[in-house]
Design a protein around this motif. Structure first.
Motif, PDB file in Angstrom:
ATOM      1  N   CYS A 173      -1.314   2.881 -11.422  1.00  0.00           N
ATOM      2  CA  CYS A 173      -2.679   2.889 -10.429  1.00  0.00           C
ATOM      3  C   CYS A 173      -2.884   1.251 -10.130  1.00  0.00           C
ATOM      4  O   CYS A 173      -2.831   0.712  -8.872  1.00  0.00           O
ATOM      5  CB  CYS A 173      -3.865   3.225 -10.921  1.00  0.00           C
ATOM      6  N   THR A 174      -2.541   0.586 -11.254  1.00  0.00           N
ATOM      7  CA  THR A 174      -2.673  -1.129 -10.950  1.00  0.00           C
ATOM      8  C   THR A 174      -1.303  -1.485 -10.565  1.00  0.00           C
ATOM      9  O   THR A 174      -0.413  -0.676 -10.474  1.00  0.00           O
ATOM     10  CB  THR A 174      -3.234  -1.513 -12.365  1.00  0.00           C
ATOM     11  N   ASP A 175      -1.559  -2.861  -9.881  1.00  0.00           N
ATOM     12  CA  ASP A 175      -0.192  -3.170  -9.314  1.00  0.00           C
ATOM     13  C   ASP A 175       0.923  -3.215 -10.534  1.00  0.00           C
ATOM     14  O   ASP A 175       0.937  -3.850 -11.466  1.00  0.00           O
ATOM     15  CB  ASP A 175      -0.418  -4.601  -9.044  1.00  0.00           C
TER      16      ASP A 175
ATOM     17  N   SER B 149      -8.352   0.646  -3.577  1.00  0.00           N
ATOM     18  CA  SER B 149      -7.972  -0.478  -4.213  1.00  0.00           C
ATOM     19  C   SER B 149      -8.857  -1.560  -3.874  1.00  0.00           C
ATOM     20  O   SER B 149      -9.955  -1.588  -3.150  1.00  0.00           O
ATOM     21  CB  SER B 149      -6.659  -0.872  -4.046  1.00  0.00           C
TER      22      SER B 149
ATOM     23  N   GLY C 295      -3.933   3.456  -5.938  1.00  0.00           N
ATOM     24  CA  GLY C 295      -4.505   2.274  -5.887  1.00  0.00           C
ATOM     25  C   GLY C 295      -5.404   1.935  -7.299  1.00  0.00           C
ATOM     26  O   GLY C 295      -5.607   2.923  -7.796  1.00  0.00           O
ATOM     27  N   GLY C 296      -5.626   0.765  -7.424  1.00  0.00           N
ATOM     28  CA  GLY C 296      -6.305   0.323  -8.559  1.00  0.00           C
ATOM     29  C   GLY C 296      -7.688   1.352  -8.959  1.00  0.00           C
ATOM     30  O   GLY C 296      -7.730   1.439 -10.034  1.00  0.00           O
ATOM     31  N   VAL C 297      -8.490   1.680  -7.928  1.00  0.00           N
ATOM     32  CA  VAL C 297      -9.683   2.375  -7.956  1.00  0.00           C
ATOM     33  C   VAL C 297      -9.025   3.715  -8.371  1.00  0.00           C
ATOM     34  O   VAL C 297     -10.240   4.437  -8.872  1.00  0.00           O
ATOM     35  CB  VAL C 297     -10.518   2.315  -7.057  1.00  0.00           C
TER      36      VAL C 297
ATOM     37  N   THR D 138      -9.534   0.390   1.466  1.00  0.00           N
ATOM     38  CA  THR D 138      -9.807   1.741   1.343  1.00  0.00           C
ATOM     39  C   THR D 138      -9.655   2.591   2.602  1.00  0.00           C
ATOM     40  O   THR D 138     -10.114   2.485   3.644  1.00  0.00           O
ATOM     41  CB  THR D 138     -11.356   1.901   1.020  1.00  0.00           C
TER      42      THR D 138
ATOM     43  N   GLY E 295     -13.041  -1.301  -4.002  1.00  0.00           N
ATOM     44  CA  GLY E 295     -12.774  -2.000  -5.277  1.00  0.00           C
ATOM     45  C   GLY E 295     -13.674  -3.428  -5.161  1.00  0.00           C
ATOM     46  O   GLY E 295     -13.829  -3.965  -6.334  1.00  0.00           O
TER      47      GLY E 295
ATOM     48  N   ILE F 192       0.757  -1.169  -0.071  1.00  0.00           N
ATOM     49  CA  ILE F 192      -0.043  -0.180   0.187  1.00  0.00           C
ATOM     50  C   ILE F 192       0.783   1.173   0.077  1.00  0.00           C
ATOM     51  O   ILE F 192       0.518   2.265  -0.576  1.00  0.00           O
ATOM     52  CB  ILE F 192      -0.952  -0.166   1.112  1.00  0.00           C
TER      53      ILE F 192
ATOM     54  N   HIS G 290       1.575   1.848  -3.547  1.00  0.00           N
ATOM     55  CA  HIS G 290       0.616   2.491  -4.073  1.00  0.00           C
ATOM     56  C   HIS G 290       0.703   4.058  -3.794  1.00  0.00           C
ATOM     57  O   HIS G 290       0.487   4.998  -4.700  1.00  0.00           O
ATOM     58  CB  HIS G 290      -0.761   2.170  -3.913  1.00  0.00           C
TER      59      HIS G 290
END
Length: 345
Positions: free
Chosen positions: A309-311, A145, A278-280, A149, A172, A121, A124
């Motif tokens: 944003c994604t891993d 993500s 994060g992903g979202v 959150t 997410g 995290i 991120h």
């Protein structure tokens, strides 16, 4: 003499394998990405409607050496040029994390390089440093993500104060569950985002949860239940669901809560710099909503490009750099910690 390497430069080889992306990156001085190689397993896990941990771990074993070789090749450097090896050791899927940790330990030991463990995290959050050379702590960051959150104050590199977190589902996770319920499939976030563009965000009134005890905490399980109830009710009375309207209305409810919590905190704590991670954070409605709110409040808004944003391993290399220059080193007993909390070491 090391190729393209002055004494002042710090080169990190970073490895990320916490979920279903096998990734490696070479990062120079924390902010310059020399390579960022990602082998995604999305197509494979889509067959099962979500990530299958055992399959993810096996794929990491298959791909790990390939992505590391590709990352070094793309950077035009070799293992000897690296100053340290950085790796995600938690949180994430335990089997997936173990593959990356074992690889990083083996490489660091064989090459005689320091090993740096990175919190996924924190990685991120660090993604924001890659494209924003002016961004330095302290600032406010919303981390959204599939599994997390959080609303945090980034006090310094690697130092966080958590203002709020989700009490149940992460944002997410709610996206994935709603996408599955309306037949959009996996991965849910991008598919809801796409469908919502065609829909009316005011078509269905879904709840915006307030959590007792902490105004900055989040809760998305009630919203998820409201969506499922709406779907079930429509099925009982034989009413056809407008998927675009449902996606837009659900997404609007999530974004409203994320933006309002962040803006309230920025106002209370006097922050003029706000970031998302994060992903979202690649969700177009969240970016737009946060951008408009920040503009209105006179706040500078930072966000990473979707690829960060994604891993990915570039963000891990950035986080590892700041750990490395602060003197943080991992021992050979470094292990995967699947439930590692933000701020824990």
């Amino acid at each position: 003499m090391k190729k393209n390497h002055t004494e002042e430069d710090v080169y990190i080889l970073a490895i990320e394998s916490s979920c279903d992306e096998t990734a490696a990156s070479v990062v120079k001085n924390g902010r310059e990405i020399l390579s960022n190689v990602i082998s995604s397993q999305i197509a494979l896990h889509t067959l099962y409607g979500g990530v299958v941990p055992e399959i993810a771990s096996r794929k990491h074993i298959e791909k790990m050496n390939q992505v590391i070789e590709a990352a070094l090749l793309e950077a035009g450097l070799c293992l000897e040029d690296m100053d340290a090896i950085g790796v995600t050791y938690g949180p994430g899927l335990v089997g997936a994390l173990l593959v990356g940790v074992a690889e990083a330990k083996a490489i660091a030991y064989a090459a005689g390089k320091p090993l740096v463990g990175v919190h996924h995290i924190e990685g991120h959050v660090s993604a924001n440093f890659i494209e924003h050379p002016d961004l330095e702590p302290p600032f406010l960051c919303l981390i959204v993500s599939g599994g997390h959150t959080h609303l945090v104050i980034v006090k310094d590199y690697g130092e966080f104060e958590i203002l709020g977190r989700t009490r149940d589902d992460a944002a997410g996770e709610a996206f994935d569950k709603v996408a599955r319920a309306v037949g959009l499939g996996y991965p849910g976030g991008p598919k809801i985002d796409r469908a919502a563009k065609e829909g009316n965000p005011h078509a269905i009134k879904f709840p915006r949860a307030k959590v007792e005890g902490n105004i900055y905490d989040f809760s998305f399980s009630g919203l998820k239940s409201a969506v499922l109830n709406h779907i079930n009710h429509a099925g009982m009375i034989g009413e056809e669901i407008n998927v675009a309207d449902l996606a837009a209305s659900f997404q609007s409810a999530v974004v409203d809560v994320l933006v309002s919590h962040t803006m309230d905190a920025a106002k209370e704590y006097g922050f003029k710099k706000v970031a998302i991670a994060g992903g979202v954070a690649s969700n177009s409605a969240l970016r737009k909503g946060m951008s408009l709110a920040c503009e209105k409040a006179g706040i500078t808004f930072y966000y990473p490009s979707p690829i960060y944003c994604t891993d990915n391993a570039a963000m891990i290399g950035t986080a590892a750099y700041y750990e490395y220059i602060n003197g943080s080193r991992a021992g050979w007993d470094l292990n995967a910690v699947p439930n590692l909390k933000l701020g824990e070491r």
